[in-house]
Design a protein around this motif. Structure first.
Motif, short mmCIF file in Angstrom:
data_model
loop_
_atom_site.label_atom_id
_atom_site.label_comp_id
_atom_site.label_asym_id
_atom_site.label_seq_id
_atom_site.Cartn_x
_atom_site.Cartn_y
_atom_site.Cartn_z
N UNK A 103 97.84 69.44 87.79
CA UNK A 103 98.11 69.91 86.59
C UNK A 103 96.78 70.75 86.06
N UNK A 104 96.97 72.16 85.58
CA UNK A 104 95.77 72.95 85.22
C UNK A 104 95.40 72.35 83.82
N UNK A 105 94.19 71.50 83.90
CA UNK A 105 93.61 70.99 82.75
C UNK A 105 92.16 71.12 82.46
N UNK A 106 91.63 72.44 82.84
CA UNK A 106 90.52 72.62 83.04
C UNK A 106 90.07 73.33 81.71
N UNK A 107 89.36 72.51 80.75
CA UNK A 107 89.10 73.12 79.30
C UNK A 107 87.77 73.56 79.10
N UNK A 108 86.96 73.86 80.21
CA UNK A 108 85.76 74.51 80.14
C UNK A 108 85.52 75.80 79.57
N UNK A 109 84.49 76.11 78.75
CA UNK A 109 84.45 77.49 78.07
C UNK A 109 84.53 78.60 79.08
N UNK A 110 85.37 79.63 78.72
CA UNK A 110 85.63 80.65 79.51
C UNK A 110 86.78 80.65 80.62
N UNK A 111 87.59 79.56 80.63
CA UNK A 111 88.42 78.93 81.79
C UNK A 111 89.69 79.00 80.87
N UNK A 112 89.92 79.69 80.18
CA UNK A 112 91.30 79.17 79.27
C UNK A 112 92.55 79.39 80.27
N UNK A 113 92.55 80.40 81.18
CA UNK A 113 93.59 80.64 81.97
C UNK A 113 94.08 79.49 83.15
N UNK A 140 104.19 79.21 81.48
CA UNK A 140 102.78 78.85 81.01
C UNK A 140 101.64 79.83 81.21
N UNK A 141 101.83 80.96 81.59
CA UNK A 141 100.90 82.17 81.51
C UNK A 141 99.51 81.41 82.07
N UNK A 142 99.71 80.43 83.20
CA UNK A 142 98.12 79.83 83.39
C UNK A 142 98.09 79.91 85.24
N UNK A 143 96.96 79.98 85.56
CA UNK A 143 96.93 80.13 87.04
C UNK A 143 96.73 78.78 87.56
N UNK A 144 97.66 78.49 88.66
CA UNK A 144 97.52 77.47 89.45
C UNK A 144 96.42 77.07 90.41
#
Length: 909
Positions: free
Chosen positions: A215-225, A197-201
């Motif tokens: 689950x990483x569901x942080x959709x704030x601007x600049x925090x796509x990872x 998923x190429x995401x940081x836990x």
């Protein structure tokens, strides 16, 4: 689960209905009920003897982060290494050489952040014997993509000029984590490749509301990872997926029928076969059914949270057709996460598995997701209620292959035909999963349970029908001495000798140092004559026909001693290696007690004195470390009481090596976790360090040494974890610079004893200064004293007494007639009475209680009735260890409400 099968028995055809239930060792018990016969036949199927499976080492200690392998038709083996090397093992020469190297991105430029990218996976073309094609999945150094390419193997070398890029997709770098990267071919020649998923836990720094392992569901601007909905939950992105394509002759590809999305939808990618993956690190395709299997490495939360969702689970998954497997909206058995506002910390509704919605602003695909599919097998850090066989601890699930014998090469018993092999990188186990004909789960059982594996990272079936295992080694992002590659053979006939243990009487000594070694070994086939080949280190070997050896070392040095046991058919086994030291001798540490050697008494001083002797050297008391702690762990048979001389504090180290701790920590070098020496140094000034570390290991921890959390180990015994912590604290040079207690003195137990930690452990450790060319040697001694209250739970040697739950523990029920209680290894010095915790259920009951010494007919120390709770005894002053018999006799009256015994307390004058 039921399956209907035809059976021919004695020429009569009939049908069986098979209810599958767990039998011995997880083996299904099959009750076969006939339709044509009025009888019931119960058939018990036992697993093949696990000691017939043997580990044949092919490569040891030469790999640097191996990731995946491919066994070629001639049994040569290609191995990918994360840092870019492609290695080739030649079956004829048994040599490992480099076949090529890709320039890959494998290291970040961010301090303390590890990259997981690199050369991730490989597979040989199904038609390799003709076309020599090799597929590699890797992260090229110059562009931020993950790429699947086809190469040609020419004269045992990967031709870099032959590269044909099959597909590639963007992958964000300089963050961590999750790459997937496994490649597999199905029986129809279709190629599957897994992507993470190429995401940081981990948590966003300096923010109030963060992931916390959910689950990483942080959709704030600049925090796509920090938002896996942009990848795994995105139908228009190839990350967090398992792709399925048909590679054409020119290395282009086409989309096979049956993938998850159509070819002409601008909101989805037609290459996707499975979506909703976090890190499908190892995949495999059943070569008969075409079912896809993979291990899904799950998130880190230790507990369910009402506002966030479920704790973390790893998964073994099965896809019989294309589907969505839920991440990051669901995990495990479709356990839903909740929508979460990282700005306010408020939670929304739980996601719906039947109609998942991806409304993240980072989503470029469909908003409405396909229905989520449940995991096939799922388990958390702790014990799994659904699948208890998987144990507990760290988690890294791996899956495949499904075992089917090769035509003319049935390497293993037919019992395993069609079973799915699953394994654990962290926990080290391998299991065989029994499935119904339609693929439904039935049961799992241990497989290769007598074989130790160092972080198995890939398993493949070779053309010879045998299982090959790649071992990453116990240490992250490093070249591990225990990394290797092995083949699993099954010995249907003669089996090699079984070695129980190698025992060396004294592992060190001044010159000339006389070594006396014995090995406990047996032949499982009985009757074979055994030969013993002793490796004494530095090229010296001796052969004996007896399981013992004496050898004198005349030159100072450290020697690695082991033995190989060979039967008369040349089958052999090797023991573990034990280092011995010639030219220096372990110091001797004694702890002398002036009082009772079994019990301590509330508020009464325990007088001790530590004596150290060191042959050939002057004792420096500043190198002595003395401590005392209270702990659990009490065996009334005496196995854990009294003196325990331990060289090199190996008890804690031994326990650590058998746990999953060794996967994440090294003794003196950093791995994914800190070095144990770092931990020891950090906490030297903390007087409660052992208790602190014990609590951290049991409950888990995060944020102390970095972002990677340490899972809890709730099922480990506290006494075992405490010994690990004590061993860790002994590693730092500061540990022995100032003793926490003087070499002689008094320890005053508290007036109130904690019955959950009834053992007072007094430990002394001394390190010498070493000798020329030899490291310092350390010896420890531990004296364990039991509190004077012996709880009924701890009394094991009883006769005619019953048991029942009482007051949060257990109580013994007095016998109807006569009975006895036996306490072994008891010092009666200063004991003048025994007090009985008797709970009377009715009126007074007059049992006679006799207390006898060393035998049930031995000397009477006291005789009284059970109405006297405290019974004085005749003093025993010989300071020897005794067996104490408590004989309980009833005069013959029928007792309706028999009393309970909750404890026995030794009283001191």
């Amino acid at each position: 689960m039921k399956a209907s099968l035809p059976l021919i028995l004695s020429g009569i055809a009939f049908t069986m209905i098979l209810p599958f239930t767990g039998g011995k060792n997880g083996t299904p018990l099959i009750n076969r009920t006939t339709r044509n016969l009025k009888e019931k036949i119960t058939l018990k199927i036992d697993t093949p003897d696990q000691d017939r499976f043997v580990k044949v080492p092919l490569v040891q200690g030469q790999f640097f982060e191996p990731t995946e392998m491919s066994i070629l038709p001639n049994l040569d083996i290609l191995i990918s290494q994360r840092r870019g090397e492609i290695m080739i093992y030649k079956n004829k020469t048994k040599k490992l050489t480099e076949a090529g190297k890709l320039d890959v991105y494998f290291k970040t430029n961010v301090p303390d952040v590890n990259a997981e990218e690199g050369l991730l996976g490989m597979a040989a073309d199904p038609n390799f014997a003709v076309n020599q094609y090799i597929y590699l999945f890797y992260s090229p150094i110059k562009t931020s993509v993950n790429r699947l390419s086809r190469f040609k193997l020419i004269n045992d070398k990967i031709s870099l000029a032959s590269e044909k890029v099959v597909l590639e997709f963007y992958s964000q770098r300089e963050i961590c984590c999750h790459t997937g990267g496994s490649i597999a071919f199905g029986p129809d020649g279709l190629l599957y490749v897994s992507t993470g998923d190429n995401s940081t836990p981990f948590d966003v720094p300096k923010q109030q509301y963060v992931n916390k392992g959910y689950a990483p569901l942080d959709n704030r601007p600049g925090l796509q990872q920090y938002d896996a909905r942009r990848s795994s939950g995105n139908t228009n992105d190839l990350r967090g997926k398992i792709l399925r394509i048909k590679v054409n002759a020119d290395a282009t590809y086409s989309i096979p029928e049956g993938n998850l999305f159509p070819k002409d939808d601008p909101k989805s990618k037609p290459e996707i076969y499975v979506m909703g993956n976090r890190n499908p690190y190892r995949i495999s395709v059943d070569q008969k059914t075409g079912f896809l299997y993979w291990g899904e490495v799950g998130p880190d939360a230790n507990n369910d949270d009402e506002s966030r969702g479920p704790k973390g689970y790893d998964e073994i998954n099965q896809a019989r057709k294309a589907g969505n497997f839920g991440w990051p909206l669901f995990v495990g058995n479709n356990y839903p996460y909740k929508a979460y506002d990282y700005t306010t910390g408020t939670s929304g509704a739980a996601f719906d598995p039947a109609a998942g919605i991806n409304n993240s602003p980072n989503n470029t695909g469909r908003t409405q997701l396909p229905p989520a599919q449940s995991a096939y097998i799922w388990y958390p850090y702790g014990t799994s209620k659904e699948f208890p066989e998987v144990g507990s601890g760290g988690r890294t699930a791996m899956a495949g292959p499904v075992y089917w014998p090769k035509p003319g090469a049935a390497a293993y018993p037919s019992y395993y035909n069609g079973k799915l092999i699953i394994y654990e990188w962290m926990r080290g186990w391998v299991k065989a999963v029994t499935m119904a004909p339609n693929g439904d789960y039935i049961s799992m059982e241990p497989f290769l349970e007598n074989i130790s594996l160092a972080a198995p990272v890939d398993m493949e079936l070779g053309p010879d029908g045998k299982l090959y295992i790649l071992e990453y080694g116990k240490g992250w992002f490093s070249k591990n001495a225990d990394a290797g590659m092995v083949r699993i053979d099954y010995l249907a006939g003669n089996r090699p000798p079984a070695i129980k243990q190698l025992v060396i009487e004294k592992t060190s000594g001044l010159l000339p140092y006389k070594l006396t070694a014995k090995v406990e070994a047996s032949d499982p086939d009985d009757g074979d004559v055994l030969t013993y080949i002793w490796n004494l280190g530095k090229g010296v070997k001796k052969t004996t026909n007896r399981p013992e050896l004496e050898h004198t070392f005349t030159k100072a040095g450290e020697y690695a001693v082991s033995v190989e046991v060979v039967d008369n058919l040349k089958a052999s086994s090797k023991s573990t290696v034990i280092p011995v030291f010639a030219g220096n001798e372990h110091p001797k540490v004694d702890i002398l007690l002036s009082g009772n050697k079994t019990f301590y008494f509330p508020g009464k001083p325990v007088s001790y004195q530590v004596l150290v002797s060191d042959k050939g050297a002057t004792v420096n008391k500043s190198r002595l470390y003395v401590s005392n702690t209270y702990t659990e762990g009490f065996d009334m048979a005496g196995a854990q009481l009294g003196h325990q001389q331990v060289a090199q504090t190996l008890v804690g180290k031994s326990i650590m090596m058998k746990s999953d701790c060794s996967n994440c920590h090294k003794i003196s070098t950093k791995s994914i976790g800190p070095a144990f020496t770092q931990v020891s140094t950090k906490y030297q000034k903390n007087t409660k360090a052992v208790a602190y570390l014990t609590n951290k290991v049991i409950k888990g921890s995060s944020g102390v040494w970095g972002e990677v959390p340490m899972p809890g180990h709730a099922t480990m015994k506290e006494s075992d974890v405490k010994q690990i912590a004590e061993w860790i604290m002994s590693l730092s040079a500061k540990a022995s610079s100032k003793p926490s207690l003087p070499a002689a003195g008094n320890i005053i137990p508290p007036a109130s004893i904690n019955k959950n930690k009834p053992v007072l452990a007094i430990k002394a450790t001394y390190s010498d200064l070493g000798a020329p060319g030899l490291k310092p040697l350390t010896s420890s001694n531990v004296v364990n004293l039991k509190s004077n209250v012996i709880e009924a739970n701890d009394i094991k040697n009883v006769s005619q007494f019953g048991k029942r739950d009482y007051n949060g523990g257990q109580a013994l029920i007095f016998p109807q007639n006569d009975g006895q209680i036996v306490l072994k290894n008891i010092d009666l010095s200063s004991v003048n009475a025994f007090q009985f915790g008797i709970v009377k259920m009715g009126g007074d009951v007059n049992y006679t209680i006799e207390i006898r010494l060393d035998d049930k007919d031995g000397k009477i120390l006291a005789s009284s009735t059970s109405n006297n709770m405290t019974i004085p005894i005749e003093l025993v002053t010989d300071k020897k260890m005794h067996v104490v018999y408590f004989l309980v006799k009833n005069s013959g009256e029928k007792i309706k409400d028999r009393p309970l015994l909750s404890n026995i307390t030794a009283l001191s004058k």
